[in-house]
Design an enzyme around this catalytic site. Structure first.
Site, PDB file in Angstrom:
ATOM      1  CB  THR A 209      -1.011  -3.507   0.021  1.00 41.74           C
ATOM      2  OG1 THR A 209      -1.921  -4.340   0.712  1.00 41.74           O
ATOM      3  CG2 THR A 209      -1.564  -2.120  -0.074  1.00 41.74           C
ATOM      4  N   GLY A 239      -8.789  -3.832   6.283  1.00 37.93           N
ATOM      5  CA  GLY A 239      -7.481  -3.558   6.867  1.00 37.93           C
ATOM      6  C   GLY A 239      -7.267  -2.061   6.940  1.00 37.93           C
ATOM      7  CG  ASP A 240      -3.232  -0.838   6.700  1.00 37.71           C
ATOM      8  OD1 ASP A 240      -3.480  -2.008   6.345  1.00 37.71           O
ATOM      9  OD2 ASP A 240      -2.213  -0.226   6.348  1.00 37.71           O
TER      10      ASP A 240
HETATM   11  N1  ASP Z   1      -2.308  -3.761   4.825  1.00 33.95           N
HETATM   12  C1  ASP Z   1      -3.107  -4.652   4.027  1.00 33.95           C
HETATM   13  C2  ASP Z   1      -4.252  -5.143   4.845  1.00 33.95           C
HETATM   14  O1  ASP Z   1      -4.085  -5.393   6.012  1.00 33.95           O
HETATM   15  C3  ASP Z   1      -2.332  -5.836   3.544  1.00 33.95           C
HETATM   16  C4  ASP Z   1      -1.085  -5.503   2.825  1.00 33.95           C
HETATM   17  O2  ASP Z   1      -0.458  -4.482   3.066  1.00 33.95           O
HETATM   18  O3  ASP Z   1      -0.710  -6.275   1.956  1.00 33.95           O
HETATM   19  O4  ASP Z   1      -5.306  -5.334   4.289  1.00 33.95           O
END
Ligand code: ASP
Length: 343
Positions: A209, A239-240
Site C-alpha cells: 500500500t 481492508g483498513d
Molecule cells: N492494509 C492493506 C489492506 O489490508 C494492505 C497493505 O497495507 O498493503 O488492504
C-alpha cells in the site's frame, strides 16, 4: 574479567535484538510517505530496490512541489499518492494486486486534520487515481465513503480519469496470483476465505500500500492512503486503507497517520485513531503512541504492519513490526530521506 566481558556482550546482544524496528523522530518534516511493507530482504533485488527508491523520491518531490507553490497539506498528500499510484512498483493504482477472482479492486481514503472532513472510495475498478476520487467524495459530495459502482459513477460525473480495468494489470502481480492459484490447486495453500490469523505468510508478506502525511504553512495536517489491498483477497473484501480511523486519520490537535499492513487487524484495533487518541488524551509523544499500538498491541495480536506519523509540530516518526517498510520523508529545507529496511 572474562565473565564481565561476556556479560556485557550478552547484554548488548539482548538490547540489539529487542530494539523495535522504527525510525528516530525527525523534526521539521513537511511530508512523509510510505510504499507499504514491501518485499522481505531475502527477496529484494538491486533492480527492485532502485525502482522503489526512485518511486519514493519522485513522490516526495511531487508533494513538496505542491507545498512550495503554496498548496495545502491535502494537495501534497494527494499529489504524492498519485505519483505512487501511477508507478507500477507499488500496490496502488497501476501495480495493484489481484483478488482471488483475478481482478484489481482499489481502495483509498484522505482526511483533512483541520476540518476533520474525510473521503474514501472502495472496491473501485476503473478509476485511474482512487486518491483523487476519495478527495472528490470529501469535497464534492455530502458523504464520506462511496463504494463500487456508485463510486465509479460519481467519479465519472466529476470528470475524473476513467480507465479500462486492464489498465491495472501488471505482469509481476499477475505472476504472483498465478503462483497462489497453483499452490491452492495443489492443496499447498489454504483457501482465500480463512480467518485473518490463518492467512498464510506467503500472502501476508506481500503488502505494498501507499500513504502520505503532510503539514502545510498554516499548520494544517492531512493524511491519505491508497491500495490494491492484499493479494488473493476475496471479492468485495475491504481492508483498513479506505476506513477512516483504521488506515488513515488526521487531527490538527495531534497528528496525521497512514498505515500499512494486515488490514483486518488495523480495522479491529482502529490503529490510526488509537495513535491520535493516545497523543491527544494521554498526552504521550507520537513516537510512544505509535510504538504502543504497532509494536505492542498489534504485535501481541499477531497483526503485521506499520504506521507513519507526522505530529502537529512537524515531528515525523514511523513504527513497524515488520522487517521493512518502503518509506521516506522530506524536510522544510528539501532534505530527503528514503529507507527500506533499517536504511
Ligand atoms: N492494509 C492493506 C489492506 O489490508 C494492505 C497493505 O497495507 O498493503 O488492504
Amino acid at each position: 574479567m572474562l565473565r564481565r566481558v561476556l556479560l556485557i556482550g550478552m547484554l548488548m546482544l539482548t538490547t540489539t535484538s529487542c530494539s523495535s524496528a522504527s525510525d528516530d523522530v525527525t523534526p521539521h518534516v513537511v511530508l512523509g510517505i510510505h510504499g507499504g511493507i514491501g518485499e522481505d530482504k531475502k527477496d529484494m533485488t538491486p533492480e527492485l530496490e532502485a525502482k522503489v527508491r526512485a518511486g519514493l523520491n519522485a513522490a516526495l518531490k511531487a508533494g513538496k512541489a505542491k507545498l512550495d507553490a503554496g498548496g495545502s497539506s491535502l494537495d501534497a498528500v494527494e499529489s504524492a499518492i498519485r505519483s505512487m499510484e501511477d508507478d507500477p512498483v507499488f500496490n496502488a493504482g497501476k501495480g495493484a494486486v489481484f483478488t482471488h477472482e483475478g481482478r484489481n479492486e482499489l481502495d483509498a481514503s484522505i482526511m483533512d486534520g483541520k476540518t476533520k472532513k474525510a473521503g474514501s472510495v472502495a472496491s473501485v475498478m476503473i478509476i485511474k487515481n482512487p486518491i483523487t476520487a476519495a478527495r472528490a467524495v470529501m469535497e464534492k459530495s455530502k458523504h464520506v465513503m462511496l463504494i463500487g459502482r456508485g463510486a465509479e459513477i460519481f467519479a465519472t460525473k466529476q470528470d475524473l480519469e476513467i480507465v479500462d480495468p486492464s489498465y491495472f494489470w501488471t505482469e509481476h502481480q499477475w505472476k504472483r496470483i498465478q503462483e497462489i492459484w497453483k499452490r491452492e490447486a495443489d492443496g499447498k495453500q489454504a483457501k482465500a476465505d480463512l480467518p485473518a490469523e490463518q492467512v498464510p505468510q506467503i500472502d501476508a508478506s506481500r503488502f505494498g500500500t501507499v500513504g502520505a502525511v503532510a503539514i502545510d504553512k498554516s499548520g494544517n495536517l492531512a493524511a491519505g492512503t491508497s491500495t490494491g489491498g492484499m493479494t488473493n483477497k476475496m471479492q468485495g473484501r475491504l481492508g483498513d486503507s479506505p476506513i477512516i480511523g483504521a488506515g488513515t486519520y488526521a487531527d490538527n490537535d495531534a497528528a496525521a497517520i497512514s498505515c500499512t499492513g494486515h488490514g483486518e487487524f488495523f480495522i479491529r484495533y482502529a490503529v490510526s485513531h488509537d495513535i491520535v487518541a493516545q497523543i491527544k488524551y494521554k498526552k504521550v509523544s507520537a513516537k510512544d503512541a505509535a510504538e504502543d499500538v504497532i509494536n505492542k498491541q498489534l504485535k501481541d495480536a499477531g497483526g503485521e504492519g506499520a504506521a507513519i506519523v507526522l505530529d502537529k509540530s512537524g515531528q515525523f516518526t514511523t513504527a513497524r513490526n515488520t522487517e521493512g517498510m518502503y518509506r521516506g520523508w522530506i524536510s522544510s529545507d528539501g532534505t530527503i530521506q528514503v529507507r527500506i529496511y533499517d536504511k
